[in-house]
Design a protein around this motif. Structure first.
Motif, PDB file in Angstrom:
ATOM      1  N   UNK A 143       0.812  -1.223   0.000  1.00 30.97           N
ATOM      2  CA  UNK A 143       0.000   0.000   0.000  1.00 30.97           C
ATOM      3  C   UNK A 143       0.842   1.268   0.000  1.00 30.97           C
ATOM      4  N   UNK A 144       2.163   1.110  -0.144  1.00 30.67           N
ATOM      5  CA  UNK A 144       3.046   2.283  -0.042  1.00 30.67           C
ATOM      6  C   UNK A 144       3.347   2.875  -1.419  1.00 30.67           C
ATOM      7  N   UNK A 145       3.787   4.114  -1.366  1.00 29.55           N
ATOM      8  CA  UNK A 145       4.263   4.753  -2.599  1.00 29.55           C
ATOM      9  C   UNK A 145       5.692   5.221  -2.383  1.00 29.55           C
ATOM     10  N   UNK A 155       3.579   3.352  -6.981  1.00 26.30           N
ATOM     11  CA  UNK A 155       3.564   2.240  -6.025  1.00 26.30           C
ATOM     12  C   UNK A 155       4.989   1.816  -5.647  1.00 26.30           C
ATOM     13  N   UNK A 156       5.220   1.667  -4.361  1.00 27.20           N
ATOM     14  CA  UNK A 156       6.580   1.396  -3.870  1.00 27.20           C
ATOM     15  C   UNK A 156       7.145   0.101  -4.441  1.00 27.20           C
ATOM     16  N   UNK A 157       6.279  -0.862  -4.683  1.00 29.07           N
ATOM     17  CA  UNK A 157       6.759  -2.149  -5.190  1.00 29.07           C
ATOM     18  C   UNK A 157       7.357  -2.021  -6.578  1.00 29.07           C
ATOM     19  N   UNK A 170      13.772  -0.427  -8.092  1.00 25.98           N
ATOM     20  CA  UNK A 170      15.042  -0.098  -8.757  1.00 25.98           C
ATOM     21  C   UNK A 170      15.432   1.347  -8.463  1.00 25.98           C
ATOM     22  N   UNK A 171      14.415   2.203  -8.517  1.00 24.50           N
ATOM     23  CA  UNK A 171      14.646   3.624  -8.259  1.00 24.50           C
ATOM     24  C   UNK A 171      15.148   3.822  -6.835  1.00 24.50           C
TER      25      UNK A 171
END
Ligand SMILES: [Fe+2]
Ligand SMILES: [Fe+2]
Length: 482
Positions: free
Chosen positions: A340-342, A359-361, A365-366
């Motif tokens: 649920x993270x960004x 979305x964090x998932x 890579x970033x």
């Protein structure tokens, strides 16, 4: 079970993985060994194969005293299989399987993904040895020559580390991949290495120091992410590789630092206040700061491409699967699942660079790249202390992440080192001020003359502050055959 802290040095392949009791894997590795030695002799360091080099060899995996220093002929280096000790009761630290016991065998559903991760990591290790093979001929000192070879033999050992995992856990597929790792070669038009930066040339020692500072640091970030893996043998392998990797970045960081120091001292001695007075600086036989900055711009941007696309489903899948975590995952305090993270990502939107929460998932890579940039920036700050101390007001700086990219959001645009987008004409007009020119290469190349006497250093680089293994300044690091 062998005791993981004791390394068995009796057989052909030193190890702490109980190879003696594992006839199948031992045979596979012993079968692979001659091809490896052949690769080392034909694709590894040019010359010096009979020289005695003062190298460290890993003899344990404990926190202290894991290495022994001694004179070794490189082809006789004891490349071994060393895993960090197993952590009792370790659980998968992230992803969909978070909290379950770590895997000691490959989970069937993730087999292909894991194999791909091992092969990509494995491919970079021999690649860098190939890229650096000509540097021995122009080493600025015995100390530097020894450090080059130390990095080279350890990259060779890192290849062994990945080959062990492939052969132990992937059967025939793994053996085939192990052969392929020796068949691909850096810069080979027909079968190149898998990643761009590992097909670039490393033509001179400044390039070598930049490579070990930036590109080996990508290695550190990737290994740190894999060290979190729920596949425990990979985690343990990478944890030990990181111990060795620290020296590679030391070589890069202190190498560039010594170049900057020498340049600043020479400018001061000659009364040159303006570092951009390139002609006068070069006449002193040292590398001007603008050239060093352009090399930073190049190697930084090439290395950023190794992190892949900012938005990546592969990265999300590897995280979800519990195979590849984040940098210092175990120190992070979120839920380690990220559903649920960004995460804020720099993107190209309607011709402008904007920060956008995604979305964090999918932005792992970033995130790893951001951690890399922060880590690299700390090293650059240490370089700048030399400029502060010698009272020059210029500073070395990292270029904007949009500069000179081939992969990801900014591959399709031109940007300057401040992140201003440029049209093609503006880029063409300015690129020679931002990236090394043919003239820069010619000049640096003109300084590349070997210095082989004990304790002597080429005029373009300052001596190190302390020797390897606390050896004195005139220590004979490489016994060079006449
Ligand atoms: Fe490595
Ligand atoms: Fe390395």
């Amino acid at each position: 079970m062998s005791d993981a802290l004791t390394v068995d040095y009796d057989g052909l392949i030193p190890n702490n993985v109980g190879l003696n009791e594992d006839a199948r894997v031992r045979k596979a590795l012993e079968t692979w060994h001659p091809g490896y030695i052949d690769w080392w002799k034909t694709m590894g360091p040019v010359g010096f194969q009979d020289a005695l080099v003062y190298l460290r060899t890993a003899v344990g995996v404990g926190a202290e005293g894991w290495a022994r220093f001694d004179y070794v002929k490189m082809p006789e280096y004891r490349w071994g299989i060393l895993l960090a000790p197993q952590v009792e009761g370790r659980t998968i630290p992230f992803g969909a399987h978070k909290g379950e016991a770590v895997w000691q065998e490959v989970p069937g559903e993730y087999r292909a993904m894991l194999r791909r991760l091992l092969v990509i990591q494995g491919d970079t290790e021999p690649a860098s040895v190939e890229q650096q093979r000509h540097l021995g001929a122009t080493a600025p000192s015995q100390y530097d020559l020894r450090n080059l070879f130390q990095v080279n033999v350890e990259e060779g050992r890192h290849l062994w580390a990945m080959v062990y995992l492939l052969q132990k856990y992937f059967g025939r597929d793994g053996r085939e991949e192990a052969e392929e790792l020796l068949r691909r070669h850096s810069g080979d038009p027909d079968s190149p290495r898998m990643l761009g930066a590992f097909n670039e040339r490393t033509p001179d020692w400044l390039s070598f120091f930049m490579f070990t500072f930036f590109t080996d640091r990508d290695g550190k970030m990737q290994l740190a992410a894999l060290a979190q893996s729920g596949f425990d043998p990979l985690s343990r392998t990478c944890r030990f590789m990181l111990t060795e990797e620290a020296h590679h970045m030391f070589v890069g960081e202190t190498g560039v630092q010594r170049v900057i120091q020498r340049t600043c001292e020479a400018m001061r001695a000659a009364g040159i206040d303006d570092p951009t007075d390139i002609e006068r600086v070069r006449a002193l036989g040292v590398i001007d700061l603008p050239t060093i900055q352009r090399k930073v711009n190049l190697h930084f941007s090439l290395t950023l491409d190794l992190f892949g696309s900012e938005i990546s489903t592969n990265a999300a899948n590897a995280f979800n699967a519990g195979l590849k975590g984040r940098y210092r995952e175990d120190k992070l305090t979120d839920d380690h699942q990220l559903l649920h993270d960004t995460y804020p990502v720099l993107r190209l939107k309607d011709g402008a660079i904007v920060r956008e929460d995604v979305p964090a998932l999918s932005s792992l890579n970033m995130r790893l790249r951001d951690d890399f940039v922060a880590d690299a920036a700390a090293g650059v700050a240490r370089w700048n202390r030399v400029l502060e101390r010698t009272e020059f007001s210029t500073r070395i700086r990292l270029p904007h992440v949009a500069f000179n990219r081939r992969i990801g959001e900014f591959a399709s645009v031109h940007a300057d080192t401040d992140g201003n987008l440029l049209d093609k004409d503006a880029w063409e007009a300015r690129k020679d001020s931002m990236l090394p020119t043919a003239d820069d290469y010619r000049f640096v190349d003109s300084l590349m003359r070997p210095v082989q006497d004990r304790g002597a250093y080429a005029g373009w680089i300052a001596p190190p502050r302390i020797g390897i293994d606390n050896k004195p300044g005139d220590f004979e690091y490489v016994k060079i055959e006449e």
